[in-house]
Motif scaffolding. Structure first.
Motif, PDB file in Angstrom:
ATOM      1  N   ALA A  76       1.477  15.905   1.473  1.00  0.00           N
ATOM      2  CA  ALA A  76       0.858  15.988   0.145  1.00  0.00           C
ATOM      3  C   ALA A  76       1.074  17.395  -0.268  1.00  0.00           C
ATOM      4  O   ALA A  76       1.255  17.840  -1.559  1.00  0.00           O
ATOM      5  CB  ALA A  76      -0.647  15.936   0.373  1.00  0.00           C
ATOM      6  N   ASP A 125       2.142   7.316  -9.897  1.00  0.00           N
ATOM      7  CA  ASP A 125       2.965   5.915  -9.424  1.00  0.00           C
ATOM      8  C   ASP A 125       2.988   5.092 -10.717  1.00  0.00           C
ATOM      9  O   ASP A 125       2.646   5.330 -11.737  1.00  0.00           O
ATOM     10  CB  ASP A 125       2.081   5.316  -8.177  1.00  0.00           C
ATOM     11  N   GLU A 180      -1.733  15.663   5.167  1.00  0.00           N
ATOM     12  CA  GLU A 180      -1.912  16.885   4.135  1.00  0.00           C
ATOM     13  C   GLU A 180      -0.582  17.482   4.000  1.00  0.00           C
ATOM     14  O   GLU A 180       0.029  17.899   3.242  1.00  0.00           O
ATOM     15  CB  GLU A 180      -3.004  17.713   4.961  1.00  0.00           C
ATOM     16  N   ALA A 212      -3.292   6.507 -17.139  1.00  0.00           N
ATOM     17  CA  ALA A 212      -3.179   4.848 -17.536  1.00  0.00           C
ATOM     18  C   ALA A 212      -2.367   4.874 -18.733  1.00  0.00           C
ATOM     19  O   ALA A 212      -1.679   3.838 -18.667  1.00  0.00           O
ATOM     20  CB  ALA A 212      -4.718   4.585 -17.727  1.00  0.00           C
ATOM     21  N   THR A 250      -7.102  10.748 -15.314  1.00  0.00           N
ATOM     22  CA  THR A 250      -7.040   9.231 -15.032  1.00  0.00           C
ATOM     23  C   THR A 250      -6.823   8.552 -16.285  1.00  0.00           C
ATOM     24  O   THR A 250      -5.869   7.690 -16.378  1.00  0.00           O
ATOM     25  CB  THR A 250      -8.505   8.923 -14.628  1.00  0.00           C
ATOM     26  N   SER A 251      -7.186   9.073 -17.505  1.00  0.00           N
ATOM     27  CA  SER A 251      -6.829   8.587 -18.999  1.00  0.00           C
ATOM     28  C   SER A 251      -5.527   8.860 -19.004  1.00  0.00           C
ATOM     29  O   SER A 251      -4.705   7.878 -19.533  1.00  0.00           O
ATOM     30  CB  SER A 251      -7.503   9.166 -19.962  1.00  0.00           C
ATOM     31  N   ASN A 267       5.582   2.540   1.292  1.00  0.00           N
ATOM     32  CA  ASN A 267       5.066   1.392   0.374  1.00  0.00           C
ATOM     33  C   ASN A 267       5.606   0.292   1.412  1.00  0.00           C
ATOM     34  O   ASN A 267       6.675  -0.106   1.247  1.00  0.00           O
ATOM     35  CB  ASN A 267       6.154   1.697  -0.698  1.00  0.00           C
ATOM     36  N   PHE A 308       0.950  -0.921  -0.145  1.00  0.00           N
ATOM     37  CA  PHE A 308      -0.199   0.174   0.125  1.00  0.00           C
ATOM     38  C   PHE A 308       0.791   1.141  -0.102  1.00  0.00           C
ATOM     39  O   PHE A 308       2.091   1.301   0.617  1.00  0.00           O
ATOM     40  CB  PHE A 308      -0.842  -0.086   1.337  1.00  0.00           C
ATOM     41  N   TYR A 309       0.383   2.273  -0.559  1.00  0.00           N
ATOM     42  CA  TYR A 309       0.933   3.662  -0.301  1.00  0.00           C
ATOM     43  C   TYR A 309      -0.093   4.341   0.670  1.00  0.00           C
ATOM     44  O   TYR A 309      -1.085   4.405   0.589  1.00  0.00           O
ATOM     45  CB  TYR A 309       0.865   4.207  -1.642  1.00  0.00           C
ATOM     46  N   PHE A 310       0.574   4.988   1.498  1.00  0.00           N
ATOM     47  CA  PHE A 310       0.029   5.825   2.549  1.00  0.00           C
ATOM     48  C   PHE A 310       0.155   7.292   2.305  1.00  0.00           C
ATOM     49  O   PHE A 310       1.517   7.495   2.860  1.00  0.00           O
ATOM     50  CB  PHE A 310      -0.074   5.291   3.954  1.00  0.00           C
ATOM     51  N   LEU A 311      -0.435   8.346   2.036  1.00  0.00           N
ATOM     52  CA  LEU A 311       0.038   9.497   2.053  1.00  0.00           C
ATOM     53  C   LEU A 311      -0.365  10.031   3.430  1.00  0.00           C
ATOM     54  O   LEU A 311      -1.641  10.233   3.490  1.00  0.00           O
ATOM     55  CB  LEU A 311      -0.596  10.543   1.171  1.00  0.00           C
ATOM     56  N   ASN A 342       1.833   2.346 -11.736  1.00  0.00           N
ATOM     57  CA  ASN A 342       0.437   1.976 -12.156  1.00  0.00           C
ATOM     58  C   ASN A 342      -0.415   2.841 -12.711  1.00  0.00           C
ATOM     59  O   ASN A 342      -1.592   2.658 -13.211  1.00  0.00           O
ATOM     60  CB  ASN A 342      -0.299   1.056 -11.167  1.00  0.00           C
ATOM     61  N   GLN A 363      -1.567   5.721 -11.203  1.00  0.00           N
ATOM     62  CA  GLN A 363      -2.461   6.485 -10.251  1.00  0.00           C
ATOM     63  C   GLN A 363      -1.922   7.964  -9.976  1.00  0.00           C
ATOM     64  O   GLN A 363      -0.525   8.066  -9.710  1.00  0.00           O
ATOM     65  CB  GLN A 363      -2.663   5.680  -9.089  1.00  0.00           C
ATOM     66  N   THR A 364      -2.748   8.751 -10.378  1.00  0.00           N
ATOM     67  CA  THR A 364      -2.126  10.321  -9.777  1.00  0.00           C
ATOM     68  C   THR A 364      -1.891  10.481  -8.335  1.00  0.00           C
ATOM     69  O   THR A 364      -2.818  10.370  -7.334  1.00  0.00           O
ATOM     70  CB  THR A 364      -3.132  11.386 -10.418  1.00  0.00           C
ATOM     71  N   ILE A 365      -0.733  10.704  -8.097  1.00  0.00           N
ATOM     72  CA  ILE A 365      -0.547  10.988  -6.449  1.00  0.00           C
ATOM     73  C   ILE A 365      -0.695  12.316  -6.370  1.00  0.00           C
ATOM     74  O   ILE A 365      -1.058  13.037  -5.322  1.00  0.00           O
ATOM     75  CB  ILE A 365       1.088  10.696  -6.292  1.00  0.00           C
TER      76      ILE A 365
END
Lengths: 161, 193
Positions: A13, A36, A10, A58, A54-55, A135, A4-7, A38, A40-42
């Motif tokens: 971030a 990341d 705040e 990907a 999102t697009s 991670n 897992f990622y944990f942000l 995969n 996903q927007t961090i």
């Protein structure tokens, strides 16, 4: 599989976001994204509302993955930098620590050289921040979210499918 | 690999639809896309060949609302089914939280199903995943066609784990959402355990 990622908060971030905004301003680019591997927007810089994040995520992740496959075929560990040149807009993609992808979208109002220079500096500033994004194996911190989820909770997600 | 963002209160998970060529993976996504409120989904991206066969992947982001205060998002991917594209399949499996294996029920596609299932196992192993553990749901598609294999035989051949399995006619939407709901459940309960 169970990573897992944990942000965590705040503060981290907003530090990452501030760094992306600095990169955007200093390189005079249009948008900066941190993904990341995969897709996903961090985080992203300001003025990115017009982008389908999102697009983009990907497709860029697919792009990086495919290029990574090519690198392996050639006996390279990875191709850490990808650059796509368009007629008006260009994309500079940087793989960081084999985990994160820094994306800069820019146009003719700046140059590839300046973008590269500023990206290098931004990466040096981002790497220490990444250490605060854990991670790791699923920890107890995730349990409060999931431990009392019921079948009914999941059924409710699909109401009105 | 699930992505839990505490600062934006979001959980993102990745589901991969796997199976032999022409078994209906893309059709599953297309049906979900057509029946989902546009506010709940993003654009569907299909990277296809000139004859509309999946070349790299189909992708569709799907928001399923809120659970325990966290926005739940699933990224649905399909892999290219044709044997030739194994390298691409491997790449797309990376980071998967759960897999839907779509089997083609036609008698003459049984070998292709078995090959694809073995290929799934091998490709998962290359990423350090284990087919015995990863959230998995089976879908027996094309149940409306003549000359199909009985479900009991498909179960015997593919469902050694006794995971949820569904008969489907993806082109008409039969079984599509049942399959999706089941894999979402499997993933969430895996996160829970």
């Amino acid at each position: 599989m169970d990573e897992f990622y944990f942000l965590m908060d705040e503060e981290i971030a907003s530090k990452i976001e501030a760094e992306l905004n600095r990169l955007k301003d200093e390189s005079n680019s249009k948008a900066v994204f941190l993904l990341d591997k995969n897709g996903q927007t961090i985080s992203c810089s300001k003025d990115t509302e017009g982008y389908d994040k999102t697009s983009l995520g990907a497709l860029i992740a697919g792009n990086v993955a495919a290029t990574g496959g090519l690198a392996k075929l050639l006996g390279e560990k990875e191709f850490s930098i990808l650059f796509h040149e368009g007629e008006n807009e260009h994309i500079h993609i940087n793989l960081i620590n084999q985990k994160f992808i820094l994306v800069v979208i820019f146009d003719e109002s700046t140059s590839l050289g300046l973008v590269r220079l500023r990206v290098k500096k931004a990466i040096n500033n981002l790497i220490p921040l990444f250490k605060t994004i854990n991670n790791k194996k699923k920890s107890n911190e995730s349990k409060p979210i999931f431990e009392d989820i019921t079948e009914e909770d999941i059924e409710r997600l699909f109401q009105g499918e | 690999m699930s992505f839990i963002n505490y600062s934006t209160k979001e959980i993102n998970c990745k589901i991969v639809y796997y199976g032999p060529g022409l078994c209906g993976k893309t059709t599953n996504l297309q049906y979900i896309y057509s029946k989902t409120d546009p506010k709940m989904r993003g654009k569907m991206i299909s990277l296809t060949t000139e004859i509309e066969r999946t070349l790299f992947f189909d992708f569709m982001p799907l928001s399923l609302g809120t659970i325990k205060g966290f926005k739940l998002r699933f990224h649905l991917y399909t892999v290219p089914g044709q044997i030739f594209y194994d390298a691409s399949r491997k790449l797309i499996l990376k980071g998967a939280d759960g897999v839907v294996f779509v089997a083609d029920s036609q008698v003459d596609r049984m070998d292709a199903n078995l090959d694809s299932f073995d290929n799934l196992k091998d490709n998962l192993a290359e990423h350090g995943y284990n087919l015995d553990i990863i959230p998995l749901v089976l879908q027996y598609n094309k149940r409306d066609l003549p000359n199909i294999i009985p479900v009991s035989e498909l179960e015997k051949a593919l469902n050694y784990r006794k995971v949820p399995s569904f008969e489907a006619i993806a082109v008409k939407g039969v079984g599509v959402f049942d399959t999706l709901k089941a894999i979402v459940k499997e993933i969430i309960f895996k996160l829970k355990s």
